[in-house]
Design an enzyme around this catalytic site. Structure first.
Site, PDB file in Angstrom:
ATOM      1  N   LYS A  94      -1.911  20.836  50.139  1.00 33.32           N
ATOM      2  CA  LYS A  94      -3.222  21.067  50.768  1.00 33.32           C
ATOM      3  C   LYS A  94      -4.340  21.281  49.748  1.00 33.32           C
ATOM      4  O   LYS A  94      -5.485  20.934  49.992  1.00 33.32           O
ATOM      5  CB  LYS A  94      -3.152  22.262  51.718  1.00 33.32           C
ATOM      6  N   GLU A 116     -11.089  26.413  59.221  1.00 30.85           N
ATOM      7  CA  GLU A 116     -10.229  26.947  60.279  1.00 30.85           C
ATOM      8  C   GLU A 116      -8.812  26.959  59.732  1.00 30.85           C
ATOM      9  O   GLU A 116      -8.486  26.195  58.822  1.00 30.85           O
ATOM     10  CB  GLU A 116     -10.293  26.059  61.526  1.00 30.85           C
ATOM     11  N   SER A 381       6.344  18.184  50.742  1.00 26.98           N
ATOM     12  CA  SER A 381       4.949  18.624  50.850  1.00 26.98           C
ATOM     13  C   SER A 381       4.721  20.073  50.431  1.00 26.98           C
ATOM     14  O   SER A 381       3.624  20.425  50.013  1.00 26.98           O
ATOM     15  CB  SER A 381       4.445  18.415  52.280  1.00 26.98           C
TER      16      SER A 381
HETATM   17  C1  LIG Z   1       0.044  21.971  56.506  1.00 30.31           C
HETATM   18  C2  LIG Z   1       1.324  21.426  56.008  1.00 30.31           C
HETATM   19  C3  LIG Z   1       1.863  20.210  56.509  1.00 30.31           C
HETATM   20  C4  LIG Z   1       1.251  19.447  57.639  1.00 30.31           C
HETATM   21  O1  LIG Z   1      -0.023  18.942  57.421  1.00 30.31           O
HETATM   22  P1  LIG Z   1      -0.305  17.387  57.135  1.00 30.31           P
HETATM   23  O2  LIG Z   1      -1.780  17.289  57.208  1.00 30.31           O
HETATM   24  O3  LIG Z   1       0.387  16.613  58.221  1.00 30.31           O
HETATM   25  O4  LIG Z   1       0.253  17.068  55.817  1.00 30.31           O
HETATM   26  C5  LIG Z   1       3.034  19.728  55.945  1.00 30.31           C
HETATM   27  N1  LIG Z   1       3.675  20.398  54.966  1.00 30.31           N
HETATM   28  C6  LIG Z   1       3.205  21.563  54.468  1.00 30.31           C
HETATM   29  C7  LIG Z   1       3.968  22.242  53.390  1.00 30.31           C
HETATM   30  C8  LIG Z   1       2.013  22.118  54.970  1.00 30.31           C
HETATM   31  O5  LIG Z   1       1.558  23.283  54.481  1.00 30.31           O
END
Ligand SMILES: *Cc1c(COP(=O)(O)O)cnc(C)c1O
Length: 397
Positions: A94, A116, A381
């Site tokens: 993020k 938000e 992610s």
């Molecule tokens: C917020 C988040 C997501 C989901 O958000 P996307 O916009 O779909 O990437 C996925 N993995 C993690 C670790 C997150 O913090």
């Protein structure tokens, strides 16, 4: 991060195929229009690119490794690489986006930032870059979420942000979004609104995808170094709003040999009434300022989503992904809470990496995807630290 000359890129009107656009109240028009008119020239300027690249390197810790997961590869009979976004500062992808947007806000002469947040991950990434840049930060968060996600509320406060609990409606993400938008309408001149995924009115989905595209840019040269090829056979990523997936797919969109697999949260089961499997259940409509796919009743009421992972607990997907679904460019699949948790523990045991539960959904797709003999990249992610409570409550390890 150049503009993508592709059928999957945004068009001049702000659409991805038939999805996207800017469906906003008239009061918000000047804010969004200022952004739309300026974002391309700012983010393609040399000054911006130099600063963005420098901060991604020295502050976020990029490039993140592309790690060959040997034991996982052996288990599945494939060559499996993990793109380690979990090693980014603040623990997830993020921050790539919040760094980009705060530099953009500065270039536009803004003094204040609003955002938000649902579970608090985007709020923390925003509070972090506001501290970095010395900008005032207000994060709207549903009152119920502030109670459920106390550690992230305190993180934001330590970083100097003000957390405003949203008291309306169900006191969750959509109410926080409404209150942030209301704030923005009344402070158009000095405030920038940092949206956390590839959602919202044009130009947000395109802008956020471009900031996150650094992920696939790195995958290409890292794979060239390691495998002497730029294109994997498959890229797998989880989709909440879709920003980590958009970043991981971006430079492969026009490479038809690269299969793109998008993993949605199937919760307790796609037809259980408790899921966030938007492409399986959703229909076209307007959500948070864009035309996209969302889970809604016949008369257009948004259906409350469910996922064990807070980041995937969203009733829609961004227009970028609605278009990939519509054209068949990406294949969408659902992974249940239980399957994700099992995959999270499996990867912890095989690789010594405890993934975020969102990312565990992408990892769980290795079970069902046709990957034998293929070179596969899974976008990891985020890291699992924030999810320890959920792992403990689930308990099967
Ligand atoms: C917020 C988040 C997501 C989901 O958000 P996307 O916009 O779909 O990437 C996925 N993995 C993690 C670790 C997150 O913090």
């Amino acid at each position: 991060m150049s503009k993508h000359p592709s059928p999957f890129a945004v068009d001049e009107r702000g659409y991805f195929g038939k999805f996207g656009g800017a469906y906003i109240p008239e009061m918000l028009y000047p804010n969004v229009e200022e952004l739309r008119e300026n974002y391309e020239s700012i983010i393609s300027s040399e000054a911006f690119q130099t600063q963005f690249t420098q901060l991604l390197k020295d502050y976020v810790g990029r490039p993140t490794p592309l790690y060959l997961a040997s034991r996982l590869s052996e288990k599945y009979g494939a060559t499996i690489y993990l793109k380690r976004e979990d090693l980014c500062h603040t623990g997830a992808h993020k921050v790539n986006n919040t760094i980009g947007q705060i530099l953009l806000a500065k270039a536009l002469g803004k003094k204040r930032i609003i955002a938000e947040t649902g579970a608090g991950q985007h709020g923390v990434a925003t509070a972090t870059v506001c501290a970095l840049m010395g900008m005032e930060c207000t994060v709207y968060m549903g009152k119920l979420d502030t109670e459920r996600q106390r550690p992230n509320v305190e993180r934001m406060k330590i970083l100097g942000a003000e957390v405003r609990p949203a008291l309306s409606g169900s006191q969750t993400l959509k109410d926080a979004t409404n209150e942030a938008l209301r704030h923005w309408i009344s402070h158009p001149v000095d405030t920038h609104y940092i949206i956390g995924s590839v959602v919202g009115p044009h130009p947000y989905p395109d802008m956020v995808a471009r900031f996150q595209s650094v992920i696939s840019d790195e995958i290409r040269w890292q794979l060239r170094e390691k495998e002497n090829r730029e294109n994997p056979d498959m890229v797998i990523a989880c989709v909440g709003g879709g920003s980590n997936a958009a970043g991981a797919y971006y430079h492969f969109l026009d490479e038809p040999s690269v299969e793109l697999v998008a993993v949605e949260a199937a919760g307790l089961g796609i037809h259980s009434g408790k899921s966030a499997a938007t492409t399986a259940l959703g229909t076209e409509g307007i959500l948070h300022g864009s035309r996209t796919l969302l889970m809604q009743t016949k008369d257009g009421q948004v259906i409350e989503p469910h996922s064990i992972s807070a980041g995937l607990d969203y009733p829609g997907i961004g227009p970028f992904h609605a278009h990939l679904f519509d054209t068949g460019r990406a294949s969408f699949t659902g992974v249940t809470d239980e399957e994700a948790m099992q995959a999270g523990v499996l990867v912890s045991r095989l690789e010594g990496i405890i993934p975020a539960i969102e990312s565990a959904h992408a990892l769980a797709a290795l079970e069902s995807a046709d990957i034998k003999g293929k070179t596969v990249v899974v976008n990891l992610s985020g890291r699992g630290d924030k999810d320890l409570e959920t792992y403990i409550r689930w308990g099967k390890y």
